[in-house]
Design a protein around this motif. Sequence first.
Motif, PDB file in Angstrom:
ATOM      1  N   THR A 202     -11.012 -39.728   8.082  1.00  0.00           N
ATOM      2  CA  THR A 202     -10.286 -40.403   9.166  1.00  0.00           C
ATOM      3  C   THR A 202      -8.784 -40.265   9.017  1.00  0.00           C
ATOM      4  N   HIS A 203      -8.323 -39.323   8.216  1.00  0.00           N
ATOM      5  CA  HIS A 203      -6.884 -39.183   7.960  1.00  0.00           C
ATOM      6  C   HIS A 203      -6.129 -38.812   9.233  1.00  0.00           C
ATOM      7  N   ALA A 204      -6.665 -37.874  10.002  1.00  0.00           N
ATOM      8  CA  ALA A 204      -5.951 -37.395  11.179  1.00  0.00           C
ATOM      9  C   ALA A 204      -5.939 -38.452  12.272  1.00  0.00           C
ATOM     10  N   GLY A 205      -4.791 -38.643  12.886  1.00  0.00           N
ATOM     11  CA  GLY A 205      -4.714 -39.470  14.068  1.00  0.00           C
ATOM     12  C   GLY A 205      -4.406 -40.926  13.861  1.00  0.00           C
ATOM     13  N   LEU A 206      -4.214 -41.386  12.636  1.00  0.00           N
ATOM     14  CA  LEU A 206      -3.909 -42.796  12.432  1.00  0.00           C
ATOM     15  C   LEU A 206      -2.563 -43.176  13.033  1.00  0.00           C
ATOM     16  N   ASP A 207      -1.680 -42.217  13.169  1.00  0.00           N
ATOM     17  CA  ASP A 207      -0.379 -42.509  13.757  1.00  0.00           C
ATOM     18  C   ASP A 207      -0.481 -42.824  15.248  1.00  0.00           C
ATOM     19  N   HIS A 208      -1.652 -42.606  15.843  1.00  0.00           N
ATOM     20  CA  HIS A 208      -1.853 -42.910  17.250  1.00  0.00           C
ATOM     21  C   HIS A 208      -2.300 -44.351  17.473  1.00  0.00           C
ATOM     22  N   ILE A 209      -2.578 -45.087  16.421  1.00  0.00           N
ATOM     23  CA  ILE A 209      -2.973 -46.485  16.568  1.00  0.00           C
ATOM     24  C   ILE A 209      -1.746 -47.295  16.979  1.00  0.00           C
ATOM     25  N   THR A 210      -1.866 -48.021  18.074  1.00  0.00           N
ATOM     26  CA  THR A 210      -0.707 -48.726  18.624  1.00  0.00           C
ATOM     27  C   THR A 210      -0.803 -50.243  18.500  1.00  0.00           C
ATOM     28  N   VAL A 211      -1.981 -50.780  18.180  1.00  0.00           N
ATOM     29  CA  VAL A 211      -2.101 -52.233  18.023  1.00  0.00           C
ATOM     30  C   VAL A 211      -1.556 -52.630  16.651  1.00  0.00           C
ATOM     31  N   PRO A 212      -1.202 -53.906  16.454  1.00  0.00           N
ATOM     32  CA  PRO A 212      -0.727 -54.340  15.134  1.00  0.00           C
ATOM     33  C   PRO A 212      -1.782 -54.105  14.054  1.00  0.00           C
ATOM     34  N   LEU A 223     -11.114 -48.869  -7.301  1.00  0.00           N
ATOM     35  CA  LEU A 223     -11.675 -47.822  -6.445  1.00  0.00           C
ATOM     36  C   LEU A 223     -10.670 -47.325  -5.422  1.00  0.00           C
ATOM     37  N   THR A 224     -10.013 -48.235  -4.710  1.00  0.00           N
ATOM     38  CA  THR A 224      -9.007 -47.864  -3.708  1.00  0.00           C
ATOM     39  C   THR A 224      -7.692 -48.539  -4.097  1.00  0.00           C
ATOM     40  N   PRO A 225      -6.950 -47.940  -4.999  1.00  0.00           N
ATOM     41  CA  PRO A 225      -5.744 -48.578  -5.530  1.00  0.00           C
ATOM     42  C   PRO A 225      -4.624 -48.663  -4.504  1.00  0.00           C
ATOM     43  N   LEU A 226      -3.555 -49.337  -4.883  1.00  0.00           N
ATOM     44  CA  LEU A 226      -2.426 -49.597  -4.002  1.00  0.00           C
ATOM     45  C   LEU A 226      -1.891 -48.320  -3.363  1.00  0.00           C
ATOM     46  N   SER A 227      -1.898 -47.211  -4.080  1.00  0.00           N
ATOM     47  CA  SER A 227      -1.358 -45.963  -3.523  1.00  0.00           C
ATOM     48  C   SER A 227      -2.080 -45.556  -2.243  1.00  0.00           C
ATOM     49  N   MET A 228      -3.390 -45.819  -2.157  1.00  0.00           N
ATOM     50  CA  MET A 228      -4.146 -45.473  -0.954  1.00  0.00           C
ATOM     51  C   MET A 228      -3.776 -46.388   0.203  1.00  0.00           C
ATOM     52  N   SER A 229      -3.563 -47.669  -0.069  1.00  0.00           N
ATOM     53  CA  SER A 229      -3.148 -48.591   0.986  1.00  0.00           C
ATOM     54  C   SER A 229      -1.747 -48.254   1.477  1.00  0.00           C
ATOM     55  N   LYS A 230      -0.858 -47.857   0.565  1.00  0.00           N
ATOM     56  CA  LYS A 230       0.484 -47.455   0.972  1.00  0.00           C
ATOM     57  C   LYS A 230       0.424 -46.237   1.881  1.00  0.00           C
ATOM     58  N   GLU A 231      -0.471 -45.305   1.588  1.00  0.00           N
ATOM     59  CA  GLU A 231      -0.603 -44.116   2.426  1.00  0.00           C
ATOM     60  C   GLU A 231      -1.018 -44.505   3.846  1.00  0.00           C
ATOM     61  N   ILE A 232      -2.002 -45.413   3.971  1.00  0.00           N
ATOM     62  CA  ILE A 232      -2.433 -45.854   5.288  1.00  0.00           C
ATOM     63  C   ILE A 232      -1.280 -46.514   6.036  1.00  0.00           C
ATOM     64  N   ALA A 233      -0.558 -47.395   5.346  1.00  0.00           N
ATOM     65  CA  ALA A 233       0.555 -48.111   5.982  1.00  0.00           C
ATOM     66  C   ALA A 233       1.640 -47.157   6.463  1.00  0.00           C
ATOM     67  N   GLN A 234       1.832 -46.064   5.742  1.00  0.00           N
ATOM     68  CA  GLN A 234       2.849 -45.093   6.137  1.00  0.00           C
ATOM     69  C   GLN A 234       2.416 -44.256   7.330  1.00  0.00           C
ATOM     70  N   LEU A 235       1.112 -44.113   7.527  1.00  0.00           N
ATOM     71  CA  LEU A 235       0.594 -43.296   8.620  1.00  0.00           C
ATOM     72  C   LEU A 235       0.531 -44.043   9.953  1.00  0.00           C
ATOM     73  N   ILE A 236       0.660 -45.371   9.906  1.00  0.00           N
ATOM     74  CA  ILE A 236       0.545 -46.182  11.113  1.00  0.00           C
ATOM     75  C   ILE A 236       1.870 -46.894  11.357  1.00  0.00           C
ATOM     76  N   ALA A 237       2.455 -46.685  12.504  1.00  0.00           N
ATOM     77  CA  ALA A 237       3.767 -47.260  12.804  1.00  0.00           C
ATOM     78  C   ALA A 237       3.735 -48.784  12.726  1.00  0.00           C
ATOM     79  N   HIS A 238       4.703 -49.333  12.021  1.00  0.00           N
ATOM     80  CA  HIS A 238       4.906 -50.780  11.943  1.00  0.00           C
ATOM     81  C   HIS A 238       3.754 -51.534  11.286  1.00  0.00           C
ATOM     82  N   ALA A 239       2.962 -50.868  10.472  1.00  0.00           N
ATOM     83  CA  ALA A 239       1.882 -51.559   9.760  1.00  0.00           C
ATOM     84  C   ALA A 239       2.471 -52.503   8.713  1.00  0.00           C
ATOM     85  N   THR A 240       1.783 -53.614   8.490  1.00  0.00           N
ATOM     86  CA  THR A 240       2.148 -54.593   7.466  1.00  0.00           C
ATOM     87  C   THR A 240       1.268 -54.384   6.249  1.00  0.00           C
TER      88      THR A 240
END
Length: 273
Positions: A202-212, A223-240
């Motif tokens: 699901t890596h491609a297209g996360l930047d198209h998510i527009t909801v908060p 299993l899914t360390p902080l580095s993976m969550s940081k990657e997701i947050a960077q791929l989605i505009a204005h993610a918290t």
Amino acid sequence: MPGLATIETSFVGSSPRIAVESVGKGELVVFMHGIGGNRRNWRDNLPVFGEHFRAVAWDARGYGDSDDYEAALRFRDFADDLARVLDHFGEERAHIIGLSMGGRIAMDFAHSYPHRLSTITLCATNTGFSRFTPEARAEFIRSRKEPLMSGKEPADIAEPVARSLMGPKASEAALAQLVDSMSRLHKHSYIKSIEALVNLDTHAGLDHITVPVHVMCGADDPLTPLSMSKEIAQLIAHATLTVVPDAGHLLNIENPVEFNNAALNFLLRHKQT
């Protein structure tokens, strides 16, 4: 005192039926468990959210009290089932909270049904197994699928797999809860989920998510360390991004107070009414 409201159980549709628990009134919030879980994993969370929302936890198809199904699993089937859950409650949109595999389902739902989202909370998840090393992918499959294919039952692998997911400060009660949920797995449906999950990216297209979007992870998630969550947050505009202390992969079970506070505050900031 939170938790006094009655939690109601119902079934959504047919072929397969989806079991759900719900509590509260208002905007819909749907909680989705991980690959080794079921709706029971949210019982420390559901009543708290039910004070402000209509909080719903499901058993994904082939899990808990939901029906098993014929043929192979298309990962998209989960998103289609989630749309059925929204229809069941008469809602066009919902706040979606997904942990691990549930987070992957939420991301897929964002592609398939973007108009049906209010917010997304992605907990202890990743952008696809292509981000894992070949060794990590092989170990994930081996530790879960191979013993079952060799004749063991979910209860036989529940404790070692559960221990591999928990943080060092997890309580015995939290461990027991995860062992219980893994012991309840439907063996063949679980194997189908493993195969579908590892093959999805699901890596491609996360930047198209527009909801908060709220990305959450346990500080000690093996299993899914902080580095993976940081990657997701960077791929989605204005993610918290929120890091929950003293928690591993099952952050909502290992530290429910901190999880509830952070996740609920995010939803309240984006409540429509």
